[in-house]
Design an enzyme around this catalytic site. Structure first.
Site, PDB file in Angstrom:
ATOM      1  N   ARG A 216       0.845  -1.184   0.000  1.00 23.49           N
ATOM      2  CA  ARG A 216       0.000   0.000   0.000  1.00 23.49           C
ATOM      3  C   ARG A 216       0.887   1.244   0.000  1.00 23.49           C
ATOM      4  NH1 ARG A 216      -3.737  -2.486  -1.607  1.00 23.49           N
ATOM      5  NH2 ARG A 216      -5.672  -2.962  -0.535  1.00 23.49           N
ATOM      6  N   HIS A 264      -1.690   0.700  -9.798  1.00 25.35           N
ATOM      7  CA  HIS A 264      -2.360  -0.240  -8.882  1.00 25.35           C
ATOM      8  C   HIS A 264      -2.986  -1.390  -9.698  1.00 25.35           C
ATOM      9  CE1 HIS A 264      -4.383  -0.610  -4.684  1.00 25.35           C
ATOM     10  NE2 HIS A 264      -4.258  -1.796  -5.240  1.00 25.35           N
TER      11      HIS A 264
END
Ligand code: OXD
Length: 301
Positions: A216, A264
């Site tokens: 993350r 992502h």
């Protein structure tokens, strides 16, 4: 799942469980009817009004987006998605990035643009360290050992994985990473792992190492990375996740010569596999059977 077209998931769930009564937020009808909620980046506070909800299911492997909300329904169990597709894609992505670097394909792309014929030996360095040895981490470790890499791994608690040298606990983080040529962050984002990739972390790295962050954005201290790249520890970074997504156009990472960016996309939830897994757990809930992949609210993963 605000900002995301949930129609494909709606259709896939309807195909999997034609009997399901599905409401798409914000048109949820009577709140008390809802007992199972599928979420991705929901607005904080929004879930607390569903008094009868029993399960909050993440539409992804991570659940940090759920715990960002401090006002969650009291008794609901949180579940995460675990499916082979997510792990398989992550294995492909990570091994692709490492092999690309090793074979210098990025350099050859530049030489090609300059019609420059310049063969170079493959990059040396065979040691990979995985931060995070959960379900996906273990799959990646297995893939990399199969490709001939020497793999070590670090996790919060002790793990025993064949062909992988394992370390655990903050006190052993330095030992885990100091010899690595490639460091891959696959950790869950929790209060303990936030900013783990900081200045002091980078100081432990070997010169010339490559950082791959597929965990993350919150794991990474962005300014510390920019300073560390100038010092060569790491020398390159491949980043798939960011504090702000999409990454703002004026962010310095976009134009940094040593940073490779992907949006992502290392491992994307497969809609029909997700619909099957979500429906399966919905039936578990309805029939009072144990739920698959529940999250420990203390550990937050
Ligand atoms: C996930 C993700 O958690 O896509 O599944 O990041």
């Amino acid at each position: 799942m605000p900002g995301r077209d949930s129609d494909d998931l709606f259709q896939a769930l309807k195909r999997t469980g034609p009997d399901l009564d599905i409401r798409v937020w914000p048109d949820c009808g009577k709140e008390e009817d809802i007992d199972y909620i599928i979420v991705w980046n929901h607005p904080a506070g929004e879930l607390s009004r569903f008094a009868n909800v029993k399960v909050i299911a993440s539409f992804g492997a991570g659940v940090d987006h759920i715990f960002r909300d401090s006002d969650l329904p009291q008794n609901a169990v949180i579940t995460r998605l675990v499916d082979e597709h997510l792990g398989r894609q992550m294995c492909d992505y990570v091994s692709g990035v490492i092999l690309n670097q090793r074979c210098r394909l990025g350099d050859y792309r530049e030489y090609q643009a300059a019609t420059h014929w310049f063969p170079k030996a493959a990059r040396a360095g065979n040691n990979v360290c995985l931060l995070g040895l959960g379900h996906i981490g273990q799959q990646v470790a297995h893939r990399l050992t199969t490709l001939g890499f020497t793999v070590s791994g670090w996790s919060r608690t002790a793990k025993n994985i064949s062909n992988v040298t394992t370390f655990h606990g903050m006190d052993n983080l330095k030992k885990a990473v100091c010899d690595a040529d490639y460091i891959i962050c696959l950790l869950p984002l929790t209060p303990q792992t936030e900013n783990i990739l900081d200045k002091s972390f980078f100081r432990q790295l070997k010169k010339g190492a490559c950082l791959i962050n597929v965990g993350r954005g919150g794991h990474l201290d962005e300014n510390a990375l920019l300073e560390a790249l100038a010092d060569g520890r790491p020398a390159t970074a491949c980043l798939d996740v960011f504090r702000t997504e999409p990454l703002p156009p004026d962010h310095p990472f976009w134009r940094h010569p040593a940073i490779f960016i992907t949006p992502h996309s290392a491992s994307l939830t497969d809609i029909s596999a997700a619909a099957n897994a979500l429906y399966h757990n919905y039936l578990n809930m309805k029939k009072g059977r144990p739920l698959l992949n529940p999250v420990d609210p203390e550990k937050r993963y």
